[in-house]
Enzyme design. Structure first.
Site, PDB file in Angstrom:
ATOM      1  CB  THR A  72      -0.706   0.034   0.741  1.00  0.00           C
ATOM      2  OG1 THR A  72      -1.680  -0.658   1.343  1.00  0.00           O
ATOM      3  CG2 THR A  72      -1.595   1.029   1.476  1.00  0.00           C
ATOM      4  CB  CYS A 298     -15.056  -7.043   6.727  1.00  0.00           C
ATOM      5  SG  CYS A 298     -15.536  -9.010   6.868  1.00  0.00           S
TER       6      CYS A 298
END
Length: 354
Positions: A72, A298
């Site tokens: 990331t 989620c």
């Protein structure tokens, strides 16, 4: 009580013993890698050794490697200051969120998960392989792309950065048995990014004292993963995946195997059982002693259907009924059969309640 079986290798791979030993050894290296004395040079030597180990796995020059904390972060480093970006609708959030934040274009994929290649301009980013479905993008070696996300591919399939038509790539060590918090941005010759202000570490590209222990483990895991590839270990894992899918298909005829008409990662099976929620399957398998993942994301306790599967043309209900099983070098045939049996029994209980 039967031992638990870990079948979620795409989420994170267990720490390899080679990485653990390298990290333990690095803990005793006291010097700062930027110091010029003997202790500092020893620390610097460990980093450069790891740089060479990762470069060997990725098929690039060691000086192309920029160590950082995660894929990331590597994506953020690459996209900083860029505009007019685009990527496949199935990109991981680490890349997709960057493209969205920059107002970039989301390029569609077909039902097999392959990108519908844009004709008017080059692609800014493309994943080599999808983490949920295992689908390998067939065109990444033949078409120009600014940056590829090799996070799921590296260590599982051959990847050679120098042979791909790309300027950059991102990867993460914990996907192939390195420690969490170890990753890299790979830059092609002459390609630069906005420098990180500070002490000028990582050739001026990412400032901050290097994570010596994590980098040492990252490098050791990369070297061990390259050995596994050379010895055909992942061919054996692919055979286990085929055994798994055959057993599941025989027990539940309506099961849909996502992306199985084309090339997939050898360890990844994403399958849909219509009407049986993926999160329910995850909980039932967890109680049965198996760690797997749903084909859903989620966030703050809310579960939504996988945007990857809906982008591939599956309905919301189908996408919410997906399960991902991802195998690894420690997975055994017995474990695969045990999972198939437990899953089939759980399905029969589900079917009886409908």
């Amino acid at each position: 009580m039967a031992e638990r079986v870990y079948l979620d290798w795409n989420a994170t791979a267990p720490l390899r013993d080679e990485a653990r030993q390298a990290m333990i050894a690095a803990m005793d290296v006291v010097g700062n890698p930027s110091s010029v004395h003997a202790e500092g040079r020893a620390a610097k030597g460990l980093i450069e050794r790891a740089r060479g180990q990762v470069a060997a796995l990725a098929g690039c020059d060691p000086q192309d490697i920029v160590f950082c904390s995660s894929a990331t972060e590597a994506a953020q480093m690459w996209f900083a200051g860029r505009s007019d970006v685009s990527g496949a609708a199935v990109e991981h959030d680490a890349v997709g969120a960057q493209i969205t934040a920059l107002g970039g274009a989301e390029v569609p994929v077909d039902h097999d998960g392959q990108i519908v290649w844009p004709k008017d301009k080059p692609l800014a980013a493309l994943q080599v392989a999808n983490s949920e479905t295992g689908v390998i993008q067939s065109a990444f070696r033949r078409r120009p792309v600014d940056m590829v996300d090799a996070t799921q591919a590296l260590g599982k399939i051959p990847f050679n950065f120098s042979e791909a038509w790309v300027q950059a790539a991102i990867c993460s060590g914990h996907k192939f048995g390195g420690p969490k918090g170890s990753a890299a941005l790979i830059l092609g010759k002459g390609v630069e990014i906005a420098p990180s202000l500070g002490g000028g570490q990582e050739m001026g590209r990412r400032s901050g004292t290097e994570n010596l222990i994590g980098i040492a483990g990252f490098g050791a895991a990369a070297e061990a993963s390259a050995r596994d590839l050379a010895e055909g270990r992942w061919d054996e894992i692919e055979k286990l995946r085929k055994i798994l899918e055959k057993a599941l298909a025989e027990s539940v005829k309506e099961t849909i195997f996502v992306g199985n008409s084309g090339a997939r990662l050898p360890n990844t099976s994403c399958f849909i059982t219509p009407g049986w929620k993926g999160e329910t399957q995850v909980m039932q398998m967890d109680l049965a002693g198996f760690a797997v993942s749903a084909g859903s994301a989620c966030s703050s306790g809310k579960v939504r259907a996988s945007r990857v599967l809906t982008a591939m043309g599956y309905s919301t209900d189908e996408a919410a009924s997906a399960l991902r099983v991802s195998l690894g070098p420690e997975t055994t045939e017995d474990q695969v059969y045990r999972f198939a049996e437990a899953w089939s029994k759980a399905y029969k209980r589900h079917a009886a309640r409908r």
